[in-house]
Write a protein that holds these residues in place. Structure first.
Motif, PDB file in Angstrom:
ATOM      1  N   ARG A   1       0.181  76.528 -28.050  1.00 46.62           N
ATOM      2  CA  ARG A   1       1.117  75.493 -28.469  1.00 46.62           C
ATOM      3  C   ARG A   1       1.582  75.720 -29.914  1.00 46.62           C
ATOM      4  O   ARG A   1       2.747  75.553 -30.233  1.00 46.62           O
ATOM      5  CB  ARG A   1       0.452  74.104 -28.349  1.00 46.62           C
ATOM      6  CG  ARG A   1       1.407  72.963 -28.689  1.00 46.62           C
ATOM      7  CD  ARG A   1       0.707  71.776 -29.319  1.00 46.62           C
ATOM      8  NE  ARG A   1      -0.114  72.088 -30.448  1.00 46.62           N
ATOM      9  CZ  ARG A   1       0.331  72.228 -31.708  1.00 46.62           C
ATOM     10  NH1 ARG A   1       1.597  72.119 -31.990  1.00 46.62           N
ATOM     11  NH2 ARG A   1      -0.511  72.492 -32.681  1.00 46.62           N
ATOM     12  N   TYR A   2       0.660  76.121 -30.770  1.00 47.57           N
ATOM     13  CA  TYR A   2       0.962  76.381 -32.181  1.00 47.57           C
ATOM     14  C   TYR A   2       1.929  77.557 -32.314  1.00 47.57           C
ATOM     15  O   TYR A   2       2.918  77.492 -33.054  1.00 47.57           O
ATOM     16  CB  TYR A   2      -0.353  76.651 -32.899  1.00 47.57           C
ATOM     17  CG  TYR A   2      -0.310  76.747 -34.401  1.00 47.57           C
ATOM     18  CD1 TYR A   2       0.761  76.283 -35.146  1.00 47.57           C
ATOM     19  CD2 TYR A   2      -1.379  77.296 -35.082  1.00 47.57           C
ATOM     20  CE1 TYR A   2       0.756  76.368 -36.522  1.00 47.57           C
ATOM     21  CE2 TYR A   2      -1.397  77.379 -36.451  1.00 47.57           C
ATOM     22  CZ  TYR A   2      -0.321  76.920 -37.165  1.00 47.57           C
ATOM     23  OH  TYR A   2      -0.324  77.008 -38.536  1.00 47.57           O
ATOM     24  N   VAL A   3       1.676  78.621 -31.566  1.00 44.57           N
ATOM     25  CA  VAL A   3       2.557  79.794 -31.594  1.00 44.57           C
ATOM     26  C   VAL A   3       3.936  79.427 -31.073  1.00 44.57           C
ATOM     27  O   VAL A   3       4.959  79.827 -31.640  1.00 44.57           O
ATOM     28  CB  VAL A   3       1.946  80.960 -30.788  1.00 44.57           C
ATOM     29  CG1 VAL A   3       2.918  82.120 -30.694  1.00 44.57           C
ATOM     30  CG2 VAL A   3       0.636  81.408 -31.409  1.00 44.57           C
ATOM     31  N   LYS A   4       3.985  78.636 -30.000  1.00 42.17           N
ATOM     32  CA  LYS A   4       5.274  78.235 -29.429  1.00 42.17           C
ATOM     33  C   LYS A   4       6.058  77.370 -30.414  1.00 42.17           C
ATOM     34  O   LYS A   4       7.279  77.528 -30.552  1.00 42.17           O
ATOM     35  CB  LYS A   4       5.081  77.489 -28.119  1.00 42.17           C
ATOM     36  CG  LYS A   4       6.387  77.158 -27.455  1.00 42.17           C
ATOM     37  CD  LYS A   4       6.215  76.520 -26.110  1.00 42.17           C
ATOM     38  CE  LYS A   4       7.601  76.286 -25.539  1.00 42.17           C
ATOM     39  NZ  LYS A   4       7.599  75.472 -24.376  1.00 42.17           N
ATOM     40  N   SER A   5       5.382  76.465 -31.096  1.00 46.69           N
ATOM     41  CA  SER A   5       6.044  75.615 -32.085  1.00 46.69           C
ATOM     42  C   SER A   5       6.650  76.462 -33.205  1.00 46.69           C
ATOM     43  O   SER A   5       7.792  76.249 -33.616  1.00 46.69           O
ATOM     44  CB  SER A   5       5.037  74.618 -32.653  1.00 46.69           C
ATOM     45  OG  SER A   5       5.573  73.925 -33.741  1.00 46.69           O
ATOM     46  N   CYS A   6       5.896  77.422 -33.666  1.00 48.79           N
ATOM     47  CA  CYS A   6       6.375  78.311 -34.727  1.00 48.79           C
ATOM     48  C   CYS A   6       7.535  79.186 -34.227  1.00 48.79           C
ATOM     49  O   CYS A   6       8.539  79.341 -34.918  1.00 48.79           O
ATOM     50  CB  CYS A   6       5.221  79.178 -35.216  1.00 48.79           C
ATOM     51  SG  CYS A   6       5.689  80.363 -36.467  1.00 48.79           S
ATOM     52  N   ALA A   7       7.392  79.742 -33.033  1.00 51.99           N
ATOM     53  CA  ALA A   7       8.447  80.600 -32.471  1.00 51.99           C
ATOM     54  C   ALA A   7       9.738  79.818 -32.247  1.00 51.99           C
ATOM     55  O   ALA A   7      10.832  80.330 -32.494  1.00 51.99           O
ATOM     56  CB  ALA A   7       7.979  81.226 -31.166  1.00 51.99           C
TER      57      ALA A   7
END
Length: 101
Positions: free
Chosen positions: A43-49
């Motif tokens: 979820r954190y990676v997706k938010s950043c991406a």
């Protein structure tokens, strides 16, 4: 003419790499790891991406970024202001953080 063609081809391949669908998640994982979380949640990676791709990040009633693809203002804001970065509860977990090299 060959120098100009080489410049166009170089710019085209760099654009292809920059706009590739895997570029934003790849960069975000590396940035997050440098900021101190060695195993970020999906979820954190997706938010950043998403912040990298859309060029804007909203947090706490404020907006960060220019709205252009690849905006590092939005990307860094999404990393620094995400709940996974700022959670005191997660800091106490044994799998949170990163090891020193």
């Amino acid at each position: 003419a060959t120098v100009r063609d080489a410049q166009y081809e170089t710019e085209a391949i760099l654009d292809d790499y920059f706009y590739h669908p895997n570029t934003a998640p790849f960069l975000c994982i590396r940035f997050i790891q440098r900021f101190g979380i060695s195993n970020p949640a999906p979820r954190y990676v997706k938010s950043c991406a998403t912040a990298f791709q859309e060029g804007i990040y909203h947090a706490g009633g404020k907006s960060f970024g220019t709205g252009k693809y690849g905006c590092l203002n939005a990307t860094v804001a999404s990393i620094a202001l995400d709940r996974e970065t700022r959670s005191v509860v997660l800091d106490a977990g044994p799998s949170q953080g990163s090891l020193r090299e």
